[in-house]
Structures are given as structure tokens and as C-alpha cells.
Motif scaffolding. Structure first.
Motif, PDB file in Angstrom:
ATOM      1  N   ARG A 173      27.171  30.852 -47.610  1.00 41.51           N
ATOM      2  CA  ARG A 173      26.517  30.669 -48.889  1.00 41.51           C
ATOM      3  C   ARG A 173      27.106  31.601 -49.956  1.00 41.51           C
ATOM      4  O   ARG A 173      27.227  31.220 -51.127  1.00 41.51           O
ATOM      5  CB  ARG A 173      25.023  30.899 -48.754  1.00 41.51           C
ATOM      6  N   THR A 174      27.519  32.794 -49.543  1.00 41.48           N
ATOM      7  CA  THR A 174      28.136  33.725 -50.492  1.00 41.48           C
ATOM      8  C   THR A 174      29.395  33.128 -51.095  1.00 41.48           C
ATOM      9  O   THR A 174      29.620  33.191 -52.309  1.00 41.48           O
ATOM     10  CB  THR A 174      28.460  35.059 -49.807  1.00 41.48           C
ATOM     11  N   ARG A 175      30.235  32.529 -50.258  1.00 35.55           N
ATOM     12  CA  ARG A 175      31.458  31.904 -50.776  1.00 35.55           C
ATOM     13  C   ARG A 175      31.120  30.800 -51.774  1.00 35.55           C
ATOM     14  O   ARG A 175      31.771  30.669 -52.811  1.00 35.55           O
ATOM     15  CB  ARG A 175      32.291  31.341 -49.612  1.00 35.55           C
ATOM     16  N   GLU A 176      30.108  30.010 -51.472  1.00 28.34           N
ATOM     17  CA  GLU A 176      29.734  28.927 -52.370  1.00 28.34           C
ATOM     18  C   GLU A 176      29.261  29.454 -53.726  1.00 28.34           C
ATOM     19  O   GLU A 176      29.635  28.924 -54.782  1.00 28.34           O
ATOM     20  CB  GLU A 176      28.625  28.088 -51.733  1.00 28.34           C
ATOM     21  N   VAL A 177      28.444  30.499 -53.698  1.00 26.54           N
ATOM     22  CA  VAL A 177      27.917  31.045 -54.945  1.00 26.54           C
ATOM     23  C   VAL A 177      29.024  31.709 -55.755  1.00 26.54           C
ATOM     24  O   VAL A 177      29.083  31.577 -56.980  1.00 26.54           O
ATOM     25  CB  VAL A 177      26.763  32.027 -54.667  1.00 26.54           C
ATOM     26  N   VAL A 178      29.932  32.416 -55.085  1.00 23.67           N
ATOM     27  CA  VAL A 178      31.066  33.029 -55.787  1.00 23.67           C
ATOM     28  C   VAL A 178      31.872  31.952 -56.498  1.00 23.67           C
ATOM     29  O   VAL A 178      32.223  32.091 -57.686  1.00 23.67           O
ATOM     30  CB  VAL A 178      31.948  33.830 -54.820  1.00 23.67           C
ATOM     31  N   ASN A 179      32.177  30.875 -55.810  1.00 21.51           N
ATOM     32  CA  ASN A 179      32.955  29.797 -56.423  1.00 21.51           C
ATOM     33  C   ASN A 179      32.250  29.235 -57.658  1.00 21.51           C
ATOM     34  O   ASN A 179      32.893  28.916 -58.667  1.00 21.51           O
ATOM     35  CB  ASN A 179      33.188  28.684 -55.402  1.00 21.51           C
ATOM     36  N   ALA A 180      30.920  29.133 -57.567  1.00 23.78           N
ATOM     37  CA  ALA A 180      30.167  28.570 -58.680  1.00 23.78           C
ATOM     38  C   ALA A 180      30.071  29.524 -59.868  1.00 23.78           C
ATOM     39  O   ALA A 180      29.919  29.086 -61.011  1.00 23.78           O
ATOM     40  CB  ALA A 180      28.766  28.191 -58.203  1.00 23.78           C
ATOM     41  N   LEU A 181      30.171  30.815 -59.609  1.00 21.02           N
ATOM     42  CA  LEU A 181      29.931  31.806 -60.652  1.00 21.02           C
ATOM     43  C   LEU A 181      31.175  32.346 -61.341  1.00 21.02           C
ATOM     44  O   LEU A 181      31.062  33.029 -62.348  1.00 21.02           O
ATOM     45  CB  LEU A 181      29.162  33.001 -60.063  1.00 21.02           C
ATOM     46  N   LEU A 182      32.335  32.035 -60.833  1.00 27.28           N
ATOM     47  CA  LEU A 182      33.535  32.666 -61.377  1.00 27.28           C
ATOM     48  C   LEU A 182      33.716  32.402 -62.871  1.00 27.28           C
ATOM     49  O   LEU A 182      34.261  33.239 -63.594  1.00 27.28           O
ATOM     50  CB  LEU A 182      34.772  32.209 -60.602  1.00 27.28           C
ATOM     51  N   ALA A 183      33.228  31.271 -63.319  1.00 22.32           N
ATOM     52  CA  ALA A 183      33.344  30.978 -64.740  1.00 22.32           C
ATOM     53  C   ALA A 183      32.401  31.829 -65.578  1.00 22.32           C
ATOM     54  O   ALA A 183      32.540  31.886 -66.798  1.00 22.32           O
ATOM     55  CB  ALA A 183      33.050  29.501 -64.989  1.00 22.32           C
ATOM     56  N   LYS A 184      31.451  32.523 -64.911  1.00 22.81           N
ATOM     57  CA  LYS A 184      30.467  33.312 -65.654  1.00 22.81           C
ATOM     58  C   LYS A 184      30.500  34.786 -65.257  1.00 22.81           C
ATOM     59  O   LYS A 184      29.496  35.474 -65.346  1.00 22.81           O
ATOM     60  CB  LYS A 184      29.073  32.743 -65.411  1.00 22.81           C
ATOM     61  N   LEU A 201      10.035  32.120 -37.046  1.00 26.78           N
ATOM     62  CA  LEU A 201       8.712  31.522 -37.183  1.00 26.78           C
ATOM     63  C   LEU A 201       8.672  30.553 -38.351  1.00 26.78           C
ATOM     64  O   LEU A 201       8.066  29.473 -38.260  1.00 26.78           O
ATOM     65  CB  LEU A 201       7.655  32.619 -37.355  1.00 26.78           C
ATOM     66  N   PHE A 202       9.305  30.910 -39.454  1.00 29.41           N
ATOM     67  CA  PHE A 202       9.335  30.004 -40.603  1.00 29.41           C
ATOM     68  C   PHE A 202      10.064  28.714 -40.241  1.00 29.41           C
ATOM     69  O   PHE A 202       9.601  27.617 -40.577  1.00 29.41           O
ATOM     70  CB  PHE A 202      10.016  30.673 -41.796  1.00 29.41           C
ATOM     71  N   GLU A 203      11.192  28.836 -39.557  1.00 30.67           N
ATOM     72  CA  GLU A 203      11.951  27.640 -39.183  1.00 30.67           C
ATOM     73  C   GLU A 203      11.131  26.726 -38.278  1.00 30.67           C
ATOM     74  O   GLU A 203      11.097  25.500 -38.472  1.00 30.67           O
ATOM     75  CB  GLU A 203      13.250  28.034 -38.483  1.00 30.67           C
ATOM     76  N   ARG A 204      10.445  27.313 -37.294  1.00 29.78           N
ATOM     77  CA  ARG A 204       9.639  26.496 -36.385  1.00 29.78           C
ATOM     78  C   ARG A 204       8.484  25.825 -37.118  1.00 29.78           C
ATOM     79  O   ARG A 204       8.103  24.691 -36.797  1.00 29.78           O
ATOM     80  CB  ARG A 204       9.084  27.362 -35.245  1.00 29.78           C
ATOM     81  N   THR A 205       7.934  26.494 -38.096  1.00 30.26           N
ATOM     82  CA  THR A 205       6.747  25.985 -38.774  1.00 30.26           C
ATOM     83  C   THR A 205       7.072  24.990 -39.878  1.00 30.26           C
ATOM     84  O   THR A 205       6.428  23.945 -40.009  1.00 30.26           O
ATOM     85  CB  THR A 205       5.936  27.152 -39.373  1.00 30.26           C
ATOM     86  N   PHE A 206       8.096  25.306 -40.681  1.00 27.71           N
ATOM     87  CA  PHE A 206       8.386  24.502 -41.880  1.00 27.71           C
ATOM     88  C   PHE A 206       9.717  23.756 -41.810  1.00 27.71           C
ATOM     89  O   PHE A 206      10.038  22.989 -42.720  1.00 27.71           O
ATOM     90  CB  PHE A 206       8.355  25.390 -43.122  1.00 27.71           C
ATOM     91  N   GLY A 207      10.498  23.993 -40.761  1.00 30.36           N
ATOM     92  CA  GLY A 207      11.720  23.225 -40.555  1.00 30.36           C
ATOM     93  C   GLY A 207      12.875  23.580 -41.464  1.00 30.36           C
ATOM     94  O   GLY A 207      13.802  22.783 -41.628  1.00 30.36           O
ATOM     95  N   VAL A 208      12.845  24.774 -42.074  1.00 36.33           N
ATOM     96  CA  VAL A 208      13.914  25.196 -42.973  1.00 36.33           C
ATOM     97  C   VAL A 208      14.588  26.433 -42.404  1.00 36.33           C
ATOM     98  O   VAL A 208      13.921  27.409 -42.028  1.00 36.33           O
ATOM     99  CB  VAL A 208      13.372  25.508 -44.388  1.00 36.33           C
ATOM    100  N   ARG A 209      15.914  26.381 -42.371  1.00 37.61           N
ATOM    101  CA  ARG A 209      16.704  27.512 -41.891  1.00 37.61           C
ATOM    102  C   ARG A 209      17.866  27.739 -42.845  1.00 37.61           C
ATOM    103  O   ARG A 209      18.551  26.783 -43.231  1.00 37.61           O
ATOM    104  CB  ARG A 209      17.249  27.227 -40.486  1.00 37.61           C
ATOM    105  N   ALA A 210      18.073  28.968 -43.236  1.00 32.57           N
ATOM    106  CA  ALA A 210      19.166  29.275 -44.155  1.00 32.57           C
ATOM    107  C   ALA A 210      20.502  29.194 -43.434  1.00 32.57           C
ATOM    108  O   ALA A 210      20.591  29.493 -42.242  1.00 32.57           O
ATOM    109  CB  ALA A 210      18.985  30.671 -44.742  1.00 32.57           C
TER     110      ALA A 210
END
Length: 320
Positions: free
Chosen positions: A278-289, A263-272
Motif C-alpha cells: 500500500r505504501t508503494r501505491e500511495v507514493v505513486n499517487a502522491l508524487l505529483a503533490k 478479530l476485526f477480520e473475522r467479524t467484519f471480513g476486512v483485512r488490510a
């Protein structure tokens, strides 16, 4: 745009995204504003005169809420109703962030917005009460329920798993609770989209679900985090599944936190994107911390023991 809860991981992501896109905004954290203070809330609205207000602030200590019900109710139930009422006076649309914990987790399949709420504990009850207060006080509202929020800021399940994967050879993680891991960056995208639509009087008022795409367990989420980190750290501790019963906590958690976001995607046009991506991306960004400090409460929940202790499902981290 005015944002409450600027110090939390969602608040920080939303502020960063608004700045990237040149969206005029003012952001206030706990140090600048007590959201349960009627005078302070009114002054903030008077000073900002925003075209929309996002509330990303909440009391999120699920277990501690069992012994602090009055404080949890003040922040999660009274304050959202207060903010919504003040927004109504200024004809300001209100975007409020809520949680999967309003459900009891007994449904098979994904929860949709029309499913009845049945919270299991104080945290869920106060969040459900906050939703009801918002609906009663301001018809120009968008409530966004989310689940299992993680990201580059603050203390959350992903950052804890990265730290523990560097310290232990075995992680014991709950495998009988399921949900949709939601990156704080994607949630920020969602609440901004809702706020911008609301500011243009283009919103469909009501309650929506927004969560990461796909479903897993805490064990599956931990396994994906460890696998994403291995190429960088050379470590791959065993991730052993346990049951909720093997790690009792003061507050009960929903066994099923899956949220349908259609419903959110149909209404506001945003889909995760898929949570694994996304987990892989965040892990890569956080390894330094990896060694970033954790809160005392989270530290106690995952303190070292022999044999390797179980790791509980974390507190939700959608807010400050």
C-alpha cells in the motif's frame, strides 16, 4: 450514514469511498459542527436520522496535548461520550475511531483487544477516557483502534518523508519504535464495513483493532517510502537510524504499537494488504503533490538544520 470529522484524512477517504459505492451519507467537518456541543450534536442527529454514525474527529496533536490537556479532554473524552449518549437516544449505532496510544508499548508482540490500557501521555489518556465514555453511554458501539495512519490526504509521515527526500541528502529517523503503518483508504474500508454491519444490526458490539498488515519501525517505513519514490525522482537520500532518546519530545511514544487485527477480520471480513504494498501505491499517487503545504506544527517538527536533523515519530493522523 452520518460522519463527523469529514475534513481529516480518514474522513475524506471515507466520504470518497461511500460516494464510490453509492452509500447514502452526510459528512460534517469542524467548520460545520463542534462535536463537544450537545445542542449541535443533537441537531445533526435530528437532521440526518442516520442508520449509523462514524466519529473520525479527534484532537491528535500528541505533544501539544501535554500543554492543552483540557482541550484534548474535551474533544477526545467528553465529545465521544456525548455523541454516544445522543446516539443511544435515537437507537443509532456508533462507530468510534481510537488509537494505539492507549497502550504503553511495553508488550512483546502484538496488542490484542483484551490487553489492559496504560497510556503514557495526555493524548493517550484522553483517548482511553473517550473509549470508556462510549462504552458507558451506548451499548450499540464499535470502537476501532488503529495506528500510524497515512494516505493521500492531509499531512502525515509519508507525505513528510516524500517532501524531505526531495530536499535532503540524509534523513535521520527513529528506529526503536515499531508499529503497523495503516493506509487511510484501508481504514476507511474498515470503518465503513463496521458502520454498514451496525446499520443492519449485524455488528458484534465492542472494541476492535484494525491496522496495516505487517510490522516495521519509523526508520523502516521511511526507507520504504524513499525506495518507492526513487524510480520517479532519481533521488535516494540516506535514511539513518536514530533512537527515541536522540529526539526527546514533550510526550512519550509507545515503543511497540503493533496491533493484531485478526478479530476485526473475522467479524467484519476486512483485512488490510501488506503495508509495503500500500505504501508503494500511495507514493505513486502522491508524487505529483510532493510540494503540498504542511501544517505549522509539522513544519517546526521537521525544520531544516545542520547537520540533517532527526525526524520524530509523527502525530497520529487518524482524524481531523
Amino acid at each position: 450514514m452520518l460522519l463527523f470529522g469529514a475534513g481529516g484524512q480518514l474522513g475524506r477517504e471515507t466520504v470518497a469511498l461511500a460516494a464510490e459505492r453509492g452509500i447514502d451519507h452526510m459528512a460534517l467537518g469542524h467548520a460545520e459542527l463542534d462535536i463537544s456541543d450537545p445542542v449541535a450534536v443533537a441537531r445533526a442527529l435530528e437532521a440526518a436520522r442516520p442508520d449509523a454514525l462514524i466519529n473520525a474527529a479527534a484532537y491528535t496533536a500528541v505533544d501539544k496535548a501535554e500543554s492543552e490537556p483540557d482541550l484534548a479532554a474535551r474533544i477526545n473524552a467528553f465529545a465521544p461520550g456525548l455523541i454516544a449518549e445522543r446516539c443511544a437516544r435515537y437507537r443509532t449505532p456508533f462507530v468510534h475511531v481510537s488509537t494505539d496510544y492507549v497502550f504503553d508499548g511495553t508488550k512483546r508482540g502484538a496488542y490484542v483487544e483484551a490487553d489492559p490500557v496504560a497510556p503514557l501521555g495526555v493524548y493517550g489518556r484522553t483517548k482511553a477516557a473517550g473509549e470508556a465514555a462510549v462504552r458507558a453511554a451506548n451499548e450499540r458501539h464499535v470502537i476501532v483502534r488503529t495506528s500510524w495512519v497515512y494516505g493521500a490526504h492531509g499531512n502525515n509521515f509519508l507525505t513528510t518523508m516524500l517532501r524531505l527526500a526531495g530536499e535532503r541528502d540524509q534523513l535521520r529517523v527513529v528506529a526503536d519504535q515499531r508499529g503497523c503503518p495503516t493506509a487511510s483508504r484501508d481504514l476507511a474500508e474498515a470503518v465503513l464495513a463496521a458502520a454498514l454491519a451496525a446499520a443492519k444490526a449485524d455488528a458484534r458490539w465492542g472494541t476492535y483493532h484494525f491496522a496495516g498488515r505487517g510490522v516495521t519501525t519509523w526508520h523502516g517505513f521511511a526507507s520504504a517510502i524513499v525506495a518507492a519514490a526513487e524510480p520517479h525522482t532519481g533521488r535516494k537520500p540516506e535514511v539513518a537510524p536514530i533512537t527515541t532518546a536522540e529526539y526527546p519530545t514533550p510526550a512519550s511514544r509507545p515503543k511497540n504499537s503493533e496491533l493484531a487485527s485478526d478479530l476485526f477480520e473475522r467479524t467484519f471480513g476486512v483485512r488490510a494488504p501488506p503495508w509495503e504494498e500500500r505504501t508503494r501505491e500511495v507514493v505513486n499517487a502522491l508524487l505529483a503533490k510532493i510540494s503540498q503545504p504542511v501544517s505549522p506544527e509539522h513544519e517546526r517538527a521537521t525544520a531544516a538544520a545542520t547537520p540533517a536533523p532527526a525526524i520524530p515519530a509523527p502525530q497520529p493522523e487518524e482524524a481531523s
